[in-house]
Design a protein around this motif. Structure first.
Motif, mmCIF file in Angstrom:
data_model
loop_
_atom_site.group_PDB
_atom_site.id
_atom_site.type_symbol
_atom_site.label_atom_id
_atom_site.label_comp_id
_atom_site.label_asym_id
_atom_site.label_seq_id
_atom_site.Cartn_x
_atom_site.Cartn_y
_atom_site.Cartn_z
ATOM 1 N N PRO A 149 26.765 29.027 42.156
ATOM 2 C CA PRO A 149 25.482 29.403 40.801
ATOM 3 C C PRO A 149 26.585 28.882 39.794
ATOM 4 O O PRO A 149 27.218 29.604 39.709
ATOM 5 C CB PRO A 149 24.847 30.221 41.131
ATOM 6 N N MET A 150 25.741 29.483 38.223
ATOM 7 C CA MET A 150 26.049 29.000 37.135
ATOM 8 C C MET A 150 25.935 30.923 36.923
ATOM 9 O O MET A 150 24.750 30.734 36.931
ATOM 10 C CB MET A 150 25.250 27.960 36.203
ATOM 11 N N GLN A 151 26.449 31.027 35.629
ATOM 12 C CA GLN A 151 26.363 32.306 35.671
ATOM 13 C C GLN A 151 26.031 32.554 33.503
ATOM 14 O O GLN A 151 27.071 31.721 33.150
ATOM 15 C CB GLN A 151 27.213 33.382 35.764
ATOM 16 N N ASN A 152 25.587 33.862 33.626
ATOM 17 C CA ASN A 152 24.972 33.827 32.610
ATOM 18 C C ASN A 152 26.454 34.644 31.362
ATOM 19 O O ASN A 152 27.685 35.186 33.069
ATOM 20 C CB ASN A 152 24.175 34.877 31.557
ATOM 21 N N GLU A 153 26.517 34.058 30.398
ATOM 22 C CA GLU A 153 28.024 34.884 29.587
ATOM 23 C C GLU A 153 27.723 35.249 28.504
ATOM 24 O O GLU A 153 26.902 34.393 27.921
ATOM 25 C CB GLU A 153 29.300 33.552 29.823
ATOM 26 N N THR A 154 28.626 36.501 28.285
ATOM 27 C CA THR A 154 28.305 37.063 26.881
ATOM 28 C C THR A 154 29.560 37.133 25.853
ATOM 29 O O THR A 154 30.604 36.974 26.650
ATOM 30 C CB THR A 154 27.650 38.697 27.039
ATOM 31 N N ILE A 155 30.032 36.051 24.775
ATOM 32 C CA ILE A 155 31.133 36.177 24.082
ATOM 33 C C ILE A 155 31.530 37.323 22.538
ATOM 34 O O ILE A 155 30.587 38.009 22.438
ATOM 35 C CB ILE A 155 30.788 34.464 22.963
ATOM 36 N N SER A 156 32.697 37.632 22.869
ATOM 37 C CA SER A 156 32.715 38.665 22.025
ATOM 38 C C SER A 156 32.218 37.751 20.021
ATOM 39 O O SER A 156 31.730 37.007 20.039
ATOM 40 C CB SER A 156 34.508 38.967 22.037
ATOM 41 N N PHE A 157 32.888 39.388 19.631
ATOM 42 C CA PHE A 157 32.549 38.459 18.193
ATOM 43 C C PHE A 157 33.147 40.028 17.119
ATOM 44 O O PHE A 157 33.604 40.760 17.301
ATOM 45 C CB PHE A 157 30.739 39.161 17.341
ATOM 46 N N ARG A 158 33.911 39.552 15.960
ATOM 47 C CA ARG A 158 34.569 40.284 15.257
ATOM 48 C C ARG A 158 33.818 40.301 14.255
ATOM 49 O O ARG A 158 33.261 39.388 13.679
ATOM 50 C CB ARG A 158 36.257 39.598 15.182
ATOM 51 N N VAL A 159 34.246 41.586 13.770
ATOM 52 C CA VAL A 159 34.172 42.370 11.867
ATOM 53 C C VAL A 159 35.006 41.655 11.533
ATOM 54 O O VAL A 159 35.630 42.089 11.789
ATOM 55 C CB VAL A 159 33.638 43.680 12.109
ATOM 56 N N VAL A 160 34.793 40.384 10.083
ATOM 57 C CA VAL A 160 35.412 40.823 9.627
ATOM 58 C C VAL A 160 35.369 41.074 7.640
ATOM 59 O O VAL A 160 33.892 40.956 6.800
ATOM 60 C CB VAL A 160 35.892 38.766 9.244
ATOM 61 N N ASN A 161 36.224 41.330 6.445
ATOM 62 C CA ASN A 161 36.320 41.552 5.177
ATOM 63 C C ASN A 161 37.433 40.970 4.467
ATOM 64 O O ASN A 161 38.236 40.593 5.377
ATOM 65 C CB ASN A 161 35.885 43.098 5.439
ATOM 66 N N SER A 195 30.868 42.261 4.133
ATOM 67 C CA SER A 195 31.637 42.095 5.366
ATOM 68 C C SER A 195 30.673 40.691 6.141
ATOM 69 O O SER A 195 29.510 40.908 5.877
ATOM 70 C CB SER A 195 30.963 43.699 5.712
ATOM 71 N N MET A 196 31.270 40.540 7.089
ATOM 72 C CA MET A 196 30.867 39.245 7.987
ATOM 73 C C MET A 196 30.939 39.216 9.094
ATOM 74 O O MET A 196 32.017 39.275 9.791
ATOM 75 C CB MET A 196 31.329 38.196 7.528
ATOM 76 N N VAL A 197 29.684 39.357 10.081
ATOM 77 C CA VAL A 197 30.177 39.348 11.500
ATOM 78 C C VAL A 197 30.351 37.820 11.744
ATOM 79 O O VAL A 197 29.682 37.226 11.853
ATOM 80 C CB VAL A 197 28.849 40.246 12.375
ATOM 81 N N VAL A 198 31.726 37.751 12.961
ATOM 82 C CA VAL A 198 31.463 36.138 13.095
ATOM 83 C C VAL A 198 32.013 35.935 14.375
ATOM 84 O O VAL A 198 32.743 36.653 15.689
ATOM 85 C CB VAL A 198 33.020 35.471 12.758
ATOM 86 N N PRO A 199 31.224 35.638 15.821
ATOM 87 C CA PRO A 199 30.805 35.541 16.675
ATOM 88 C C PRO A 199 31.977 34.301 16.870
ATOM 89 O O PRO A 199 32.335 33.273 16.440
ATOM 90 C CB PRO A 199 29.313 34.863 17.329
ATOM 91 N N ASN A 200 32.625 34.538 18.842
ATOM 92 C CA ASN A 200 33.398 33.964 18.896
ATOM 93 C C ASN A 200 33.404 32.606 19.408
ATOM 94 O O ASN A 200 32.794 31.886 20.678
ATOM 95 C CB ASN A 200 34.548 34.896 19.683
ATOM 96 N N GLU A 201 32.715 31.225 18.667
ATOM 97 C CA GLU A 201 32.012 30.157 19.130
ATOM 98 C C GLU A 201 32.614 29.235 19.491
ATOM 99 O O GLU A 201 32.076 28.007 20.271
ATOM 100 C CB GLU A 201 31.259 29.493 17.625
ATOM 101 N N TYR A 202 34.311 29.413 19.365
ATOM 102 C CA TYR A 202 34.848 28.393 19.770
ATOM 103 C C TYR A 202 35.131 28.463 21.306
ATOM 104 O O TYR A 202 34.972 27.391 22.039
ATOM 105 C CB TYR A 202 36.163 28.559 19.530
ATOM 106 N N TYR A 203 34.911 29.441 21.695
ATOM 107 C CA TYR A 203 34.937 30.500 22.346
ATOM 108 C C TYR A 203 33.769 29.448 23.661
ATOM 109 O O TYR A 203 33.503 28.995 24.917
ATOM 110 C CB TYR A 203 35.375 31.587 22.966
ATOM 111 N N MET A 204 33.003 29.788 22.794
ATOM 112 C CA MET A 204 31.682 29.699 23.313
ATOM 113 C C MET A 204 30.667 27.596 23.690
ATOM 114 O O MET A 204 30.263 27.712 24.962
ATOM 115 C CB MET A 204 30.349 30.157 22.252
ATOM 116 N N GLY A 205 31.526 27.334 22.638
ATOM 117 C CA GLY A 205 32.184 25.724 23.134
ATOM 118 C C GLY A 205 32.651 24.953 24.086
ATOM 119 O O GLY A 205 32.585 24.759 24.927
ATOM 120 N N TYR A 206 33.568 26.255 24.205
ATOM 121 C CA TYR A 206 34.800 26.116 25.346
ATOM 122 C C TYR A 206 34.173 25.993 26.363
ATOM 123 O O TYR A 206 34.213 25.540 27.782
ATOM 124 C CB TYR A 206 35.902 26.781 25.065
ATOM 125 N N GLN A 207 33.959 26.898 27.258
ATOM 126 C CA GLN A 207 33.028 27.331 27.895
ATOM 127 C C GLN A 207 31.917 26.689 28.544
ATOM 128 O O GLN A 207 31.493 26.623 29.552
ATOM 129 C CB GLN A 207 32.452 28.911 28.238
#
Length: 327
Positions: free
Chosen positions: A297-309, A270-282
């Motif tokens: 002002p700039m704001q901190n942001e949290t990206i989502s992740f998925r569990v993939v199997n 099983s693998m946890v995959v952060p949404n790094e496409y969104y991280m790059g885009y944002q």
């Protein structure tokens, strides 16, 4: 001059002035496109690694959408903080408007970050870092909830073994513990696995010759479960299993095509995959937004992740995240 001639003269003069104005405006727009195009430089560890493929796709798409001139600085593995700082200063000297930065270490970065954001807009990616309070709002960080990633990995181990882990031994490929993000993943994993009955027999945080380090750890204290907290460690754990023929169960955070292949082959459970496409885009979008409106002002942001199997690997939503296409 008669009234009709005077009117004709005014009309002709007005037409000439409009043509001159239109030509001048066009020249200004073209000049602005050439000279005032936003320039954003990207500095991450080992920039050519497949670990960054989704992130780079997000950067490229955002650069196209926003007319940004993007420069991904070529870097090798395991830069020192001083080497990274020198690269950043070079990009600032080359008139970058913004810097997207994955710090090589989260510790002792206060003076460097203060210096950078005094000159350009700064977006930290993948991990936070030590910094002074940013009263001007010229910097921010975009990353996953790393404690939750660690907890999700522990949960996947529990699920795979029916929540009965007494007698099982775990080895942890802990990644670069100088990064806040990786420290937080280890914290989350330990918090969630502690009551399971499993025993953590080793923790490896040295990223040099990692396959050999894992093999050495396994000789000293055999684990039947290996958990990797970042992409490179997950690749190394999978390659150890292939090389040794071990039937160890492997879990981890991953983003590379290589790890997707290992998951598909059943080497990774099983693998946890952060949404790094969104991280790059944002990260690009946040810099452009700040440059367009310096009062916001700039704001901190949290990206989502998925569990993939293996069961959900080919779900459409997972495929879009794992293999993003730049349009």
């Amino acid at each position: 001059m008669s009234m009709s001639n005077r009117n004709m003269f005014i009309l002709i003069l007005s037409a000439i002035l409009m043509i001159i104005l239109a030509a001048s405006t066009s020249a200004l727009i073209l000049s602005g496109t050439r000279d005032d195009q936003v320039k954003v430089s990207v500095i991450v560890d080992d920039s050519g690694s497949g670990r960054w493929s989704s992130f780079m796709a997000g950067l490229e798409q955002a650069a196209k959408d926003n007319g940004v001139k993007l420069n991904v600085v070529s870097t090798g593995r395991n830069l020192t903080l001083n080497q990274q700082y020198n690269l950043i200063k070079g990009e600032i000297a080359a008139e970058a408007d913004g810097i997207i930065l994955q710090v090589i270490t989260s510790r002792g970065t206060e003076s460097m970050i203060t210096d950078i954001r005094g000159k350009v807009v700064l977006e930290l990616v993948d991990t936070g870092a030590d910094m002074e309070v940013d009263v001007e709002g010229k910097s921010a960080c975009i990353e996953a909830d790393n404690v939750e990633i660690g907890r999700a990995l522990a949960n996947e181990v529990r699920i795979a073994f029916g929540n009965r882990l007494e007698g099982h031994k775990i080895g942890i490929v802990a990644g670069n513990q100088k990064l806040h993000s990786i420290q937080q993943r280890l914290q989350g994993f330990n918090e969630n696995i502690e009551s399971s009955g499993a025993e953590v027999v080793w923790i490896e945080s040295n990223n040099v010759s990692l396959q050999d380090r894992i093999e050495f750890r396994q000789v000293l204290g055999q684990a039947d479960i290996i958990v990797a907290l970042e992409n490179g460690g997950l690749e190394a754990a999978s390659e150890y299993a292939l090389r040794s023929g071990s039937e160890v169960s492997i879990f981890g955070e991953g983003t590379s095509i290589k790890n997707v292949s290992y998951l598909d082959d059943g080497i990774i459970t099983s693998m946890v995959v952060p949404n790094e496409y969104y991280m790059g885009y944002q990260s690009v979008t946040a810099i452009v937004r700040r440059l367009e409106n310096r009062l916001t002002p700039m704001q901190n942001e949290t990206i989502s992740f998925r569990v993939v199997n293996r069961e959900n690997l080919f779900d459409e939503s997972n495929q879009r995240m794992l293999f993003p296409v730049v349009e």
